[in-house]
Design a protein around this motif. Sequence first.
Motif, PDB file in Angstrom:
ATOM      1  N   GLY A  22       6.043 -51.848  22.461  1.00  0.00           N
ATOM      2  CA  GLY A  22       6.242 -52.797  21.373  1.00  0.00           C
ATOM      3  C   GLY A  22       5.625 -52.284  20.100  1.00  0.00           C
TER       4      GLY A  22
ATOM      5  N   PHE B  78      13.555 -57.806  27.435  1.00  0.00           N
ATOM      6  CA  PHE B  78      13.044 -58.228  26.121  1.00  0.00           C
ATOM      7  C   PHE B  78      12.539 -59.652  26.249  1.00  0.00           C
ATOM      8  CE2 PHE B  78      16.058 -54.880  25.212  1.00  0.00           C
ATOM      9  CZ  PHE B  78      15.387 -54.126  24.256  1.00  0.00           C
TER      10      PHE B  78
ATOM     11  N   ALA C  89       2.546 -56.607  18.366  1.00  0.00           N
ATOM     12  CA  ALA C  89       2.484 -56.231  19.779  1.00  0.00           C
ATOM     13  C   ALA C  89       1.361 -55.238  20.038  1.00  0.00           C
ATOM     14  CB  ALA C  89       3.814 -55.654  20.238  1.00  0.00           C
TER      15      ALA C  89
ATOM     16  N   TYR D  63      14.661 -58.439  16.800  1.00  0.00           N
ATOM     17  CA  TYR D  63      14.243 -57.106  16.333  1.00  0.00           C
ATOM     18  C   TYR D  63      14.567 -56.019  17.354  1.00  0.00           C
ATOM     19  CZ  TYR D  63      11.950 -58.846  12.130  1.00  0.00           C
ATOM     20  OH  TYR D  63      11.708 -59.394  10.908  1.00  0.00           O
ATOM     21  N   GLY D  64      13.728 -55.924  18.383  1.00  0.00           N
ATOM     22  CA  GLY D  64      13.840 -54.801  19.326  1.00  0.00           C
ATOM     23  C   GLY D  64      15.230 -54.626  19.917  1.00  0.00           C
TER      24      GLY D  64
ATOM     25  N   GLU E  11      11.003 -63.129  24.624  1.00  0.00           N
ATOM     26  CA  GLU E  11      10.727 -63.966  23.455  1.00  0.00           C
ATOM     27  C   GLU E  11       9.401 -64.652  23.706  1.00  0.00           C
ATOM     28  OE1 GLU E  11      12.604 -62.746  21.454  1.00  0.00           O
ATOM     29  OE2 GLU E  11      14.117 -64.211  20.847  1.00  0.00           O
TER      30      GLU E  11
ATOM     31  N   VAL F  74       9.540 -55.535  25.754  1.00  0.00           N
ATOM     32  CA  VAL F  74       9.246 -55.289  24.346  1.00  0.00           C
ATOM     33  C   VAL F  74       8.935 -56.585  23.631  1.00  0.00           C
ATOM     34  CG1 VAL F  74      10.140 -54.362  22.196  1.00  0.00           C
ATOM     35  CG2 VAL F  74      10.730 -53.267  24.338  1.00  0.00           C
ATOM     36  N   VAL F  75       7.831 -56.631  22.987  1.00  0.00           N
ATOM     37  CA  VAL F  75       7.439 -57.855  22.298  1.00  0.00           C
ATOM     38  C   VAL F  75       7.054 -57.555  20.857  1.00  0.00           C
ATOM     39  CG1 VAL F  75       6.729 -59.243  24.274  1.00  0.00           C
ATOM     40  CG2 VAL F  75       5.157 -57.566  23.345  1.00  0.00           C
ATOM     41  N   SER F  76       6.981 -58.577  20.051  1.00  0.00           N
ATOM     42  CA  SER F  76       6.672 -58.425  18.629  1.00  0.00           C
ATOM     43  C   SER F  76       6.142 -59.762  18.112  1.00  0.00           C
ATOM     44  CB  SER F  76       7.942 -57.988  17.898  1.00  0.00           C
ATOM     45  OG  SER F  76       7.767 -58.042  16.527  1.00  0.00           O
TER      46      SER F  76
ATOM     47  N   SER G 228      11.694 -60.642  19.766  1.00  0.00           N
ATOM     48  CA  SER G 228      11.904 -59.269  20.246  1.00  0.00           C
ATOM     49  C   SER G 228      13.374 -59.040  20.551  1.00  0.00           C
ATOM     50  CB  SER G 228      11.024 -58.969  21.458  1.00  0.00           C
ATOM     51  OG  SER G 228      11.379 -59.757  22.545  1.00  0.00           O
TER      52      SER G 228
END
Lengths: 381, 381
Positions: free
Chosen positions: A100, A47, A104, A14-15, A49, A3-5, A11
């Motif tokens: 994401g 997850f 993302a 957040y995630g 970063e 999961v990325v952002s 992430s």
Amino acid sequence: MLVVSGPGCSSVGYGATQEIGPFIVDANGNGIKYNPDSWNREANMLFLESPVGVGFSYSNTSADYNILGDEFTANDAYAFLHKWFLKFPSYRTRIFYIAGESYAGKYIPELAEFILDRNKDASLHINLMGILTDAEDWRGMVDYAWSHAVISDETHRVISLSCNFSSDNTWSNNDCSDSVDELLRQYREIDIYSLYTSVCAGNSASSDQKSTQVMFTRTSNMMPRVMGGYDPCLDDYAKAFYNRPDVQKALHVSDGHRLRNWSICNEKIFNEWKYSKPSVLPTYTKLIGAGVRIWVYSGDTDGRVPVLSTRYSISSLGLKITKSWRPWYHQRQVSGWFQEYEGLTFATFRGAGHAVPVFKPSDSLAFSSAFLLGDAPPSAR
Amino acid sequence: MLVVSGPGCSSVGYGATQEIGPFIVDANGNGIKYNPDSWNREANMLFLESPVGVGFSYSNTSADYNILGDEFTANDAYAFLHKWFLKFPSYRTRIFYIAGESYAGKYIPELAEFILDRNKDASLHINLMGILTDAEDWRGMVDYAWSHAVISDETHRVISLSCNFSSDNTWSNNDCSDSVDELLRQYREIDIYSLYTSVCAGNSASSDQKSTQVMFTRTSNMMPRVMGGYDPCLDDYAKAFYNRPDVQKALHVSDGHRLRNWSICNEKIFNEWKYSKPSVLPTYTKLIGAGVRIWVYSGDTDGRVPVLSTRYSISSLGLKITKSWRPWYHQRQVSGWFQEYEGLTFATFRGAGHAVPVFKPSDSLAFSSAFLLGDAPPSAR
């Protein structure tokens, strides 16, 4: 699953610790609490970063920080994955998904394309099955702000008449520029990521930061997708948590004395972001052609990557509809609507803001579970 | 002050006991509870069951029931007011306001016009100072459903292309008719009066009734404004409460043994509603000319009389803007936005459904208080 952002956002912050991880940060960073709707009930999760400079991640090569962009990020994420699979070879043949939100929506199709290209070398093969993300454009954001009564009829009319968002000179038109400023001014009054909830009161520093996040860089080749996330109070909790000496020591990022400063979004990365594809739609077309399962979703009370933007983007792909618009359900309520296209499923989350799982944890778990199983979203009440 | 709703719905069941009265019905009709945000903190209130057939009100002239319509209702409401002032002459010179929601958006301007016309006779003078209500049209409802992701792009496109809502033959076009049916079908899945809340679970009778309420009569000279109200559970509580023997006896509507059947909306009145003005906009123009203070408001998560409808209606009045679009505040949060025109103020309630005070009790009290004082909505955080 990964999961990325971003760009520049964590992430993990957040995630993992606000949305879908097994533990969620508790008020004021006092600790973490068990998340009964964690997605690891359905899949193993990584997850990441990404890129360097996000969260506690770093590079010893300072020049890296000057060339950050979409391509650098995809390259770097792929390099990480490659090494990770070398270290944990038993996972090499597992089915792999990428999920994401927010920026993302660019990272993920780009990374997926990268993986597909590298998969030609069998020794590097990653069993990429699907991606789960969102998508946006400028016009949708403006129409959304108007139809959700954030801007006036007059401001909407001026933007519609004067702004050409596909031009390189969008902001050279004063009428357009002034009216978009007006839109941003109105959004700064509320939480653009969640139209109908309150803003975090009593922490003016945090709301100031929020404001600057909304003041995204307005260049037409840089999509106006910024620092994802919701509830500045949750952000504050994460910040307090990850800056605790005991937490940093437990994570092996400091000795518990000489602390490293952690922030949920690195504004420098955001402001200096260099290379961004004008559109990832051609990438979608390529992924669809390769048979990658693609689900695009949108919380319908998010003004930042709004449902109208996502619709405009999907519409421009020109895909054939295979299953028309209908509700999907969770716990006997309408969770949202969905429509199936050849190669892509689009779904909404009713009453959810930007970071969907924060608003609809149990619905989003059911949704991701259907995605992983290759089913449609639950379509019986 | 007088609050009405309809057609066929009870202003006692809605306004008084769900929204702004001093006591609100409690779960399952067990009783009533104190409402700290009752509007009687700011003004004396009268709630009128209008026309005959609504709530416990009735007529001994059965022919009355065959001619119910807007004009009959205005006449009847005026007759009531006249007699009430004869009975309570000390109120005769007081400043008088009319407030209401939903179908009252038609009732109220019509009654206000009636009062103005009769005021030429000084002995009948009522000191009408202002009205507080909402307004709507069909096109706004369709655009709202689309922009709020209730209907698909495709359905919206077909309606936009095939429906002429200002024609007398709107429904003779099959494409239009089918697509509007599709819109209604989607809305039947959620609470059209409050897009982002749950529907009352576990009471299928009530949800069925809700469905029929949404299936409004589609004739172009009958505005599609129906039975106002929110939360079918609150409706159920009111129904249980007003059908209690002790309550009916206390209200002097029965002896506590031979009970009268109370329902929150009289569907027969709704279905057989005869005379409805195609538009009350000319009435607005007349009221503005007479200097009546007019505030039009809209909960922005209501799909039934949506904010876009109200905007289209106000826009077609062609009034000059005197104070441009800006937020108004309550308890340091954005309660909504407002815009001032010559002779009219338009305001939204952020995140509020159809029956605004149910969702935002304290905000709506502050708002009505500003209206009564002749101030603008609170425009500092």
